[in-house]
Design a protein around this motif. Structure first.
Motif, PDB file in Angstrom:
ATOM      1  N   ALA A  86      26.266  47.014  47.828  1.00 44.16           N
ATOM      2  CA  ALA A  86      27.419  46.126  47.678  1.00 44.16           C
ATOM      3  C   ALA A  86      28.029  46.222  46.290  1.00 44.16           C
ATOM      4  O   ALA A  86      29.242  46.084  46.129  1.00 44.16           O
ATOM      5  CB  ALA A  86      26.996  44.686  47.974  1.00 44.16           C
ATOM      6  N   GLU A  87      27.207  46.468  45.274  1.00 42.18           N
ATOM      7  CA  GLU A  87      27.739  46.468  43.914  1.00 42.18           C
ATOM      8  C   GLU A  87      28.506  47.763  43.618  1.00 42.18           C
ATOM      9  O   GLU A  87      28.148  48.828  44.101  1.00 42.18           O
ATOM     10  CB  GLU A  87      26.624  46.271  42.877  1.00 42.18           C
ATOM     11  CG  GLU A  87      25.560  47.335  42.886  1.00 42.18           C
ATOM     12  CD  GLU A  87      24.357  46.969  43.731  1.00 42.18           C
ATOM     13  OE1 GLU A  87      24.541  46.226  44.720  1.00 42.18           O
ATOM     14  OE2 GLU A  87      23.254  47.451  43.421  1.00 42.18           O
ATOM     15  N   PRO A  88      29.552  47.668  42.806  1.00 42.85           N
ATOM     16  CA  PRO A  88      30.339  48.847  42.440  1.00 42.85           C
ATOM     17  C   PRO A  88      29.534  49.821  41.586  1.00 42.85           C
ATOM     18  O   PRO A  88      28.556  49.454  40.939  1.00 42.85           O
ATOM     19  CB  PRO A  88      31.513  48.264  41.647  1.00 42.85           C
ATOM     20  CG  PRO A  88      31.550  46.819  42.008  1.00 42.85           C
ATOM     21  CD  PRO A  88      30.136  46.423  42.276  1.00 42.85           C
ATOM     22  N   ALA A  89      29.967  51.090  41.594  1.00 45.65           N
ATOM     23  CA  ALA A  89      29.296  52.135  40.816  1.00 45.65           C
ATOM     24  C   ALA A  89      30.331  52.984  40.098  1.00 45.65           C
ATOM     25  O   ALA A  89      31.498  53.072  40.512  1.00 45.65           O
ATOM     26  CB  ALA A  89      28.452  53.021  41.728  1.00 45.65           C
ATOM     27  N   GLU A  90      29.919  53.600  39.007  1.00 45.73           N
ATOM     28  CA  GLU A  90      30.763  54.558  38.300  1.00 45.73           C
ATOM     29  C   GLU A  90      30.570  55.953  38.906  1.00 45.73           C
ATOM     30  O   GLU A  90      29.540  56.243  39.536  1.00 45.73           O
ATOM     31  CB  GLU A  90      30.393  54.580  36.812  1.00 45.73           C
ATOM     32  CG  GLU A  90      30.573  53.261  36.099  1.00 45.73           C
ATOM     33  CD  GLU A  90      32.024  52.806  36.063  1.00 45.73           C
ATOM     34  OE1 GLU A  90      32.920  53.681  36.035  1.00 45.73           O
ATOM     35  OE2 GLU A  90      32.255  51.588  36.069  1.00 45.73           O
ATOM     36  N   MET A  91      31.534  56.856  38.695  1.00 47.44           N
ATOM     37  CA  MET A  91      31.434  58.199  39.251  1.00 47.44           C
ATOM     38  C   MET A  91      30.231  58.962  38.702  1.00 47.44           C
ATOM     39  O   MET A  91      29.689  59.852  39.365  1.00 47.44           O
ATOM     40  CB  MET A  91      32.712  58.992  38.970  1.00 47.44           C
ATOM     41  CG  MET A  91      33.882  58.632  39.873  1.00 47.44           C
ATOM     42  SD  MET A  91      33.569  58.748  41.660  1.00 47.44           S
ATOM     43  CE  MET A  91      33.123  60.474  41.845  1.00 47.44           C
ATOM     44  N   SER A  92      29.774  58.613  37.522  1.00 49.81           N
ATOM     45  CA  SER A  92      28.617  59.291  36.936  1.00 49.81           C
ATOM     46  C   SER A  92      27.365  59.122  37.794  1.00 49.81           C
ATOM     47  O   SER A  92      26.430  59.929  37.706  1.00 49.81           O
ATOM     48  CB  SER A  92      28.358  58.764  35.523  1.00 49.81           C
ATOM     49  OG  SER A  92      28.156  57.355  35.540  1.00 49.81           O
ATOM     50  N   ALA A  93      27.347  58.094  38.642  1.00 49.07           N
ATOM     51  CA  ALA A  93      26.182  57.843  39.495  1.00 49.07           C
ATOM     52  C   ALA A  93      25.998  58.933  40.555  1.00 49.07           C
ATOM     53  O   ALA A  93      24.913  59.034  41.140  1.00 49.07           O
ATOM     54  CB  ALA A  93      26.316  56.479  40.171  1.00 49.07           C
ATOM     55  N   PHE A  94      27.020  59.753  40.774  1.00 51.82           N
ATOM     56  CA  PHE A  94      26.967  60.749  41.843  1.00 51.82           C
ATOM     57  C   PHE A  94      26.779  62.177  41.327  1.00 51.82           C
ATOM     58  O   PHE A  94      26.638  63.115  42.124  1.00 51.82           O
ATOM     59  CB  PHE A  94      28.247  60.682  42.683  1.00 51.82           C
ATOM     60  CG  PHE A  94      28.550  59.306  43.195  1.00 51.82           C
ATOM     61  CD1 PHE A  94      27.917  58.811  44.318  1.00 51.82           C
ATOM     62  CD2 PHE A  94      29.447  58.481  42.531  1.00 51.82           C
ATOM     63  CE1 PHE A  94      28.176  57.531  44.783  1.00 51.82           C
ATOM     64  CE2 PHE A  94      29.724  57.198  42.976  1.00 51.82           C
ATOM     65  CZ  PHE A  94      29.081  56.720  44.111  1.00 51.82           C
ATOM     66  N   ALA A  95      26.778  62.368  40.038  1.00 56.75           N
ATOM     67  CA  ALA A  95      26.781  63.717  39.466  1.00 56.75           C
ATOM     68  C   ALA A  95      25.521  64.510  39.798  1.00 56.75           C
ATOM     69  O   ALA A  95      25.590  65.694  40.181  1.00 56.75           O
ATOM     70  CB  ALA A  95      26.979  63.639  37.949  1.00 56.75           C
ATOM     71  N   VAL A  96      24.359  63.894  39.660  1.00 60.68           N
ATOM     72  CA  VAL A  96      23.106  64.615  39.906  1.00 60.68           C
ATOM     73  C   VAL A  96      22.971  65.005  41.372  1.00 60.68           C
ATOM     74  O   VAL A  96      22.614  66.143  41.698  1.00 60.68           O
ATOM     75  CB  VAL A  96      21.897  63.765  39.456  1.00 60.68           C
ATOM     76  CG1 VAL A  96      20.591  64.421  39.885  1.00 60.68           C
ATOM     77  CG2 VAL A  96      21.915  63.576  37.946  1.00 60.68           C
ATOM     78  N   LYS A  97      23.272  64.087  42.277  1.00 55.13           N
ATOM     79  CA  LYS A  97      23.168  64.391  43.709  1.00 55.13           C
ATOM     80  C   LYS A  97      24.186  65.451  44.110  1.00 55.13           C
ATOM     81  O   LYS A  97      23.892  66.326  44.939  1.00 55.13           O
ATOM     82  CB  LYS A  97      23.357  63.124  44.527  1.00 55.13           C
ATOM     83  CG  LYS A  97      23.222  63.335  46.032  1.00 55.13           C
ATOM     84  CD  LYS A  97      21.869  63.875  46.439  1.00 55.13           C
ATOM     85  CE  LYS A  97      20.785  62.858  46.325  1.00 55.13           C
ATOM     86  NZ  LYS A  97      19.508  63.309  46.950  1.00 55.13           N
ATOM     87  N   HIS A  98      25.376  65.408  43.530  1.00 52.30           N
ATOM     88  CA  HIS A  98      26.377  66.446  43.808  1.00 52.30           C
ATOM     89  C   HIS A  98      25.853  67.823  43.422  1.00 52.30           C
ATOM     90  O   HIS A  98      25.996  68.792  44.181  1.00 52.30           O
ATOM     91  CB  HIS A  98      27.665  66.150  43.036  1.00 52.30           C
ATOM     92  CG  HIS A  98      28.642  67.280  42.997  1.00 52.30           C
ATOM     93  ND1 HIS A  98      29.245  67.795  44.119  1.00 52.30           N
ATOM     94  CD2 HIS A  98      29.107  68.029  41.943  1.00 52.30           C
ATOM     95  CE1 HIS A  98      30.047  68.799  43.776  1.00 52.30           C
ATOM     96  NE2 HIS A  98      29.978  68.951  42.476  1.00 52.30           N
ATOM     97  N   GLN A  99      25.241  67.932  42.275  1.00 49.21           N
ATOM     98  CA  GLN A  99      24.683  69.209  41.842  1.00 49.21           C
ATOM     99  C   GLN A  99      23.585  69.667  42.792  1.00 49.21           C
ATOM    100  O   GLN A  99      23.496  70.854  43.145  1.00 49.21           O
ATOM    101  CB  GLN A  99      24.133  69.073  40.415  1.00 49.21           C
ATOM    102  CG  GLN A  99      23.537  70.350  39.840  1.00 49.21           C
ATOM    103  CD  GLN A  99      24.558  71.470  39.703  1.00 49.21           C
ATOM    104  OE1 GLN A  99      25.763  71.204  39.612  1.00 49.21           O
ATOM    105  NE2 GLN A  99      24.104  72.711  39.700  1.00 49.21           N
ATOM    106  N   GLU A 100      22.743  68.742  43.231  1.00 46.43           N
ATOM    107  CA  GLU A 100      21.667  69.078  44.159  1.00 46.43           C
ATOM    108  C   GLU A 100      22.215  69.567  45.499  1.00 46.43           C
ATOM    109  O   GLU A 100      21.784  70.596  46.029  1.00 46.43           O
ATOM    110  CB  GLU A 100      20.778  67.851  44.378  1.00 46.43           C
ATOM    111  CG  GLU A 100      19.669  68.046  45.390  1.00 46.43           C
ATOM    112  CD  GLU A 100      18.950  66.751  45.691  1.00 46.43           C
ATOM    113  OE1 GLU A 100      18.535  66.575  46.862  1.00 46.43           O
ATOM    114  OE2 GLU A 100      18.809  65.908  44.786  1.00 46.43           O
TER     115      GLU A 100
END
Length: 297
Positions: free
Chosen positions: A185-199
């Motif tokens: 429910a809580e908002p997130a910054e785009m940086s939260a997705f960087a590691v998973k995107h690389q994976e």
């Protein structure tokens, strides 16, 4: 000089030209429909070894050049467009459950969006679930209200997440390419997705590297190109195998609007060889089992 989003060009890219007036439910619905109909879910960047990031402005630039993306790109770019148009948009960390035996919960392999401040009769709290990065799922935003929601030939469900305390769960139609998606429910910054995107993009174990999928939603159903198999779910259902290079790239252009004009001929040839080899490996497998659908992104 800091770059900014070219809103007018983005709107033309999705066939809207311009949107007049302040944010509204009607305009949000138009934006969502236009985006999923004109900007396909795809991850050719992985199959052509193109490095990408989750930076929304970079993702928007790829879309303006005629490409699509997967969830980090599509929802990232749309969040930028919505904010520029005055919408109160939030990003959320999610997790797509690919199959019945796949992990459930917020695994970080998905970016979901919500838009708030738009009350309507079917959405009294004014919060909407917005997601153009689920491939064969939403055609329009859903009111963030628990219950069953129908869009065209498909039926979805929103409910509290059983795996993420305080989170939400989107259950896909049984004919969909994945089971469902949980998000916080809580908002997130785009940086939260960087590691998973690389994976997801680079790991040899990533399902995105085993089968290529392109999907496009419209009001009546879904077009899906999975490997070399082109199928339609919903209206006028059917499946055909694209056995030749010309048929494949013509289908990309005619069905999905992907001309790949920004890709040099020799790179397109390498892409075709890689797709053909993957298809041959699948045919040569013991009983040609159904390949797993990539989950996330």
């Amino acid at each position: 000089m800091t770059r900014s989003l070219d809103v007018s060009t983005y709107l033309r890219r999705i066939g809207l030209g311009g949107l007049d007036g302040p944010p509204s439910v009607e305009s949000l619905v138009r934006l969502h429909r236009a985006h999923v109909e004109r900007v396909p879910y795809e991850y050719f960047h992985i199959w052509m070894d193109e490095p990408t990031s989750v930076e929304p402005l970079e993702s928007a630039g790829r879309i303006l050049r005629g490409r699509g993306g997967y969830c980090f790109h599509l929802n990232g770019a749309l969040s930028l467009l919505l904010a520029a148009l005055g919408y109160r948009v939030s990003r959320h960390v999610g997790g797509v459950q690919g199959g019945a035996d796949s992990p459930v919960g917020v695994t970080g392999n998905h970016l979901a969006l919500t838009v708030s401040g738009l009350p309507a009769e079917r959405c009294p709290d004014g919060v909407w679930f917005v997601d153009v990065g689920l491939g064969d799922a939403l055609h329009e935003p859903l009111p963030l209200v628990e219950g069953v929601h129908r869009q065209g030939p498909f039926e979805y469900r929103l409910r509290p997440s059983a795996a993420e305390p305080g989170g939400l769960r989107f259950d896909h139609d049984p004919r969909g390419s994945f089971v469902g998606m949980d998000f916080r429910a809580e908002p997130a910054e785009m940086s939260a997705f960087a590691v998973k995107h690389q994976e997801l993009s680079a790991s040899p174990q990533s399902s995105f590297r085993s089968v290529m999928s392109v999907q496009r939603r419209d009001a009546a159903g879904v077009d899906c190109l999975r490997g070399l198999s082109l199928s339609r779910i919903g209206s006028e259902e059917g499946t055909s195998v694209l056995s030749g290079r010309r048929d494949y790239f013509e289908a990309l252009a005619d069905v999905f609007g992907l001309t790949l004009d920004d890709v040099a001929p020799e790179r397109k040839e390498r892409l075709w060889r890689r797709l053909s080899e993957a298809h041959e490996r699948w045919l040569a497998s013991a009983e040609a089992p159904r390949e797993p659908e990539p989950a996330g992104g």
